[in-house]
Design an enzyme around this catalytic site. Structure first.
Site, PDB file in Angstrom:
ATOM      1  N   ASP A 140       4.186   6.687 -10.139  1.00 50.82           N
ATOM      2  CA  ASP A 140       5.427   5.824 -10.305  1.00 50.82           C
ATOM      3  C   ASP A 140       4.871   4.615  -8.590  1.00 50.82           C
ATOM      4  O   ASP A 140       4.486   5.311  -7.576  1.00 50.82           O
ATOM      5  CB  ASP A 140       6.398   6.115  -9.834  1.00 50.82           C
ATOM      6  CG  ASP A 140       7.351   5.083 -10.010  1.00 50.82           C
ATOM      7  OD1 ASP A 140       6.536   3.837  -9.656  1.00 50.82           O
ATOM      8  OD2 ASP A 140       8.644   5.281 -10.166  1.00 50.82           O
ATOM      9  N   ASP A 158      -0.594  -5.023 -11.912  1.00 52.87           N
ATOM     10  CA  ASP A 158      -0.451  -5.218 -13.347  1.00 52.87           C
ATOM     11  C   ASP A 158       0.502  -5.390 -14.230  1.00 52.87           C
ATOM     12  O   ASP A 158       0.231  -3.903 -14.482  1.00 52.87           O
ATOM     13  CB  ASP A 158      -1.948  -5.065 -13.547  1.00 52.87           C
ATOM     14  CG  ASP A 158      -2.499  -5.654 -14.675  1.00 52.87           C
ATOM     15  OD1 ASP A 158      -1.996  -5.468 -15.817  1.00 52.87           O
ATOM     16  OD2 ASP A 158      -3.696  -4.925 -15.307  1.00 52.87           O
TER      17      ASP A 158
END
Ligand code: SPD
Length: 283
Positions: A140, A158
Site C-alpha cells: 500500500d 499514478d
C-alpha cells in the site's frame, strides 16, 4: 464475442457516459481490491479497465504517462531516486527511465494482478518493468511513504480515481508523508481528475495538497478516454520553481521519441481557464 455488436460504456457519476465498440474481451477477473477487464477495441487498441473505468489504452496512454512523468522530472535538477505509487501497468516507469540521471525506481503497487495482466496483455506499456533499475513492491503506497524521510527526488502518484483503497492517496496526511519522503528540491506529481466533472474532488485535493506543498498547482492534458477528455495533474515541490532553461535542457537529454510532451507543452499545460482557476484559488 466476435460478430456481436458489443460496446463498453464507462458511466461517470451516474450522469454521463463514454462508449467504445469492443472487438474482443481478452480477460475478465477480480483481485482482492478491484475488478480488472482487458478489452480489444478498434479505436483505442487494448484497454485496461479497473472497476469498470478506463485506466489506460494502447492508443492514448502516451499522453497520460508522458505528462505525469516529464513535467515533474524535467523540473528537477538531477532526479536519481524516483517513487511511483500505483502505476502497475508500467507506463509511468517506462517514461521515468528515459531520464538518464535516474538510478533507481521503486514501483509501489497494491494490486499484483494489475502488473501481471499488464505484462501479459499490454507489453508496449509494461515493457520497462523488468529493467534492473526498477524494484516492484506489492504494498500500500500510503503505508510505504510513512517512514521514508528524505528518500526520493521525485514521487509520482499514478493512482486510480479517489474511490476504495485509493481515497487515502488524495488525503492531506498522505501528502504530508510525501513531503517528508522527498529530499530538498524534490518534486511530486499526481493525477487529480477532471476539473469539469469532478469539481468538488479537485477543490478538495488542492486544498489538501497545499497544506504540505504551498506551491502545488494543476496542469492539464487532453486525454480522450478520461471523462470529458480534459484531465488535470498536480505539480508540487520542496524546491524552487524550474527555469525555462532547465526544462529545455532536460528535454534535450531525453533524446527524442516523445509523442506529446515538449517544452512548449510544459508551459502551456499550466495555463488554466478561469473556471478552473476559481476552483483551485489561483486567480
Ligand atoms: N479516470 C481514470 C483515472 C486513471 C488514472 N490512472 C491511470 C493509470 C495509468 N497508468
Amino acid at each position: 464475442m466476435a460478430g456481436l455488436d458489443l460496446w463498453f460504456r464507462e458511466i461517470h457519476k451516474d450522469e454521463i457516459a463514454f462508449s467504445v465498440r469492443v472487438k474482443d474481451v481478452l480477460w475478465r477477473g477480480r483481485s482482492a481490491f478491484q475488478t480488472l477487464d482487458v478489452l480489444d477495441t478498434e479505436m483505442f487498441g487494448r484497454v485496461l479497465l479497473l472497476d469498470g473505468l478506463f485506466m489506460t489504452t494502447e492508443r492514448d496512454e502516451f499522453i497520460y504517462h508522458e505528462m505525469i512523468v516529464h513535467v515533474p522530472l524535467s523540473s528537477h535538477p538531477e532526479p536519481r531516486r524516483v517513487l511511483v505509487i500505483g502505476g502497475g501497468d508500467g507506463g509511468t516507469v517506462r517514461e521515468v527511465l528515459r531520464h538518464p540521471s535516474v538510478e533507481r525506481v521503486d514501483l509501489v503497487e497494491i494490486d499484483r494482478l494489475v502488473v501481471e495482466k499488464s505484462r501479459e496483455f499490454l507489453p508496449t506499456i509494461a515493457c520497462a518493468l523488468d529493467d534492473p533499475k526498477v524494484s516492484i513492491h506489492y504494498e500500500d503506497g500510503i503505508r510505504w511513504v510513512r517512514d521514508r524521510a528524505g528518500a526520493y527526488d521525485a514521487i509520482l502518484v499514478d493512482s486510480t480515481d479517489p474511490v476504495g483503497p485509493a481515497v487515502g492517496l488524495f488525503a492531506a496526511e498522505f501528502y504530508a508523508d510525501c513531503h517528508r519522503a522527498l529530499r530538498d528540491g524534490g518534486v511530486l506529481s499526481a493525477q487529480t481528475e477532471s476539473p469539469f466533472f469532478d469539481r468538488e474532488e479537485v477543490a478538495s485535493i488542492y486544498g489538501n495538497l497545499r497544506q504540505a506543498f504551498p506551491n502545488a498547482r494543476p496542469y492539464t492534458a487532453a486525454i480522450p478516454t478520461y471523462p470529458g477528455g480534459y484531465w488535470c495533474f498536480a505539480w508540487a515541490s520542496r524546491g524552487p520553481e524550474p527555469t525555462p532553461e532547465r526544462i529545455q535542457d532536460r528535454y534535450e537529454r531525453l533524446g527524442g521519441g516523445l509523442k506529446y510532451y515538449n517544452p512548449e507543452i510544459h508551459d502551456a499545460a499550466f495555463v488554466l481557464p478561469n473556471y478552473f482557476r476559481d476552483l483551485v484559488g489561483t486567480r
